[in-house]
Design a protein around this motif. Structure first.
Motif, PDB file in Angstrom:
ATOM      1  N   GLU A   6       0.831  -1.205   0.000  1.00 48.59           N
ATOM      2  CA  GLU A   6       0.000   0.000   0.000  1.00 48.59           C
ATOM      3  C   GLU A   6       0.865   1.255   0.000  1.00 48.59           C
ATOM      4  N   CYS A  22      -2.625   0.079  -3.942  1.00 46.06           N
ATOM      5  CA  CYS A  22      -2.146  -1.208  -3.435  1.00 46.06           C
ATOM      6  C   CYS A  22      -1.643  -2.003  -4.638  1.00 46.06           C
ATOM      7  N   SER A  35     -10.252  -5.741  -1.544  1.00 42.69           N
ATOM      8  CA  SER A  35     -10.955  -4.870  -0.627  1.00 42.69           C
ATOM      9  C   SER A  35      -9.975  -4.027   0.180  1.00 42.69           C
ATOM     10  N   TRP A  36     -10.508  -2.960   0.730  1.00 41.94           N
ATOM     11  CA  TRP A  36      -9.779  -2.084   1.639  1.00 41.94           C
ATOM     12  C   TRP A  36     -10.421  -2.177   3.017  1.00 41.94           C
ATOM     13  N   TYR A  37      -9.586  -2.314   4.019  1.00 43.59           N
ATOM     14  CA  TYR A  37      -9.998  -2.297   5.416  1.00 43.59           C
ATOM     15  C   TYR A  37      -9.271  -1.141   6.099  1.00 43.59           C
ATOM     16  N   ARG A  38      -9.752  -0.800   7.273  1.00 47.80           N
ATOM     17  CA  ARG A  38      -9.040   0.175   8.092  1.00 47.80           C
ATOM     18  C   ARG A  38      -9.164  -0.202   9.565  1.00 47.80           C
ATOM     19  N   ILE A  70     -13.648   2.905  -4.794  1.00 49.64           N
ATOM     20  CA  ILE A  70     -12.674   1.851  -5.018  1.00 49.64           C
ATOM     21  C   ILE A  70     -12.639   1.532  -6.509  1.00 49.64           C
ATOM     22  N   LEU A  81      -8.023   3.360  -3.792  1.00 52.72           N
ATOM     23  CA  LEU A  81      -9.109   3.897  -2.980  1.00 52.72           C
ATOM     24  C   LEU A  81      -8.997   5.416  -3.019  1.00 52.72           C
ATOM     25  N   TYR A  94      -4.836   1.911   6.868  1.00 52.41           N
ATOM     26  CA  TYR A  94      -5.628   1.314   5.799  1.00 52.41           C
ATOM     27  C   TYR A  94      -4.859   0.139   5.189  1.00 52.41           C
ATOM     28  N   TYR A  95      -5.566  -0.974   5.062  1.00 53.53           N
ATOM     29  CA  TYR A  95      -4.980  -2.211   4.561  1.00 53.53           C
ATOM     30  C   TYR A  95      -5.717  -2.671   3.304  1.00 53.53           C
ATOM     31  N   CYS A  96      -5.008  -3.223   2.357  1.00 52.24           N
ATOM     32  CA  CYS A  96      -5.696  -3.890   1.260  1.00 52.24           C
ATOM     33  C   CYS A  96      -5.624  -5.397   1.487  1.00 52.24           C
TER      34      CYS A  96
END
Length: 116
Positions: A6, A22, A35-38, A70, A81, A94-96
């Motif tokens: 990322e 990412c 997907s993206w998480y946070r 996205i 994102l 933020y994680y992918c």
């Protein structure tokens, strides 16, 4: 080996924008759901947005609908994102994530801080 890297995080004022990227390698990116998480300090990791392998389907958590977008480029093995109208509550790492069936890969995360 598999990598999800990322980039694009940083410090931004409320109302500002950032674009996270990412970059994927080591697996067949084009067939994976991305997907993206946070995760904010003291909180659980939450799903922010997701996109199907061919970009036909996208989904968003209610708190970012209308502000975040996205997208993905399968030729470049990259998912993005776009974050607009950022709020202090968007501050998080933020994680992918890449997923296909039971196979899941995570990136190392990028910090986004929204503050004046």
């Amino acid at each position: 080996q598999v990598q999800l890297v990322e980039s694009g995080g940083g410090l931004v004022q409320p109302g500002g924008s950032l674009r996270l990227s990412c970059a994927a390698s080591g697996f067949t990116f084009s067939i994976y759901y991305m997907s993206w998480y946070r995760q904010a300090p003291g909180k659980e990791r939450e799903l922010v947005a997701g996109i199907s392998s061919t970009s036909i389907s996208t989904s968003y958590v209610d708190s970012v609908k209308g502000r975040f977008t996205i997208s993905r480029d399968n030729a470049e093995n990259t998912v993005y994102l776009q974050m607009n109208s950022l709020k202090p509550d968007d501050t998080a790492v933020y994680y992918c994530k890449a997923r296909m069936s039971s196979t899941v890969y995570w990136g190392q995360g990028t910090q986004v801080t929204v503050s004046s």
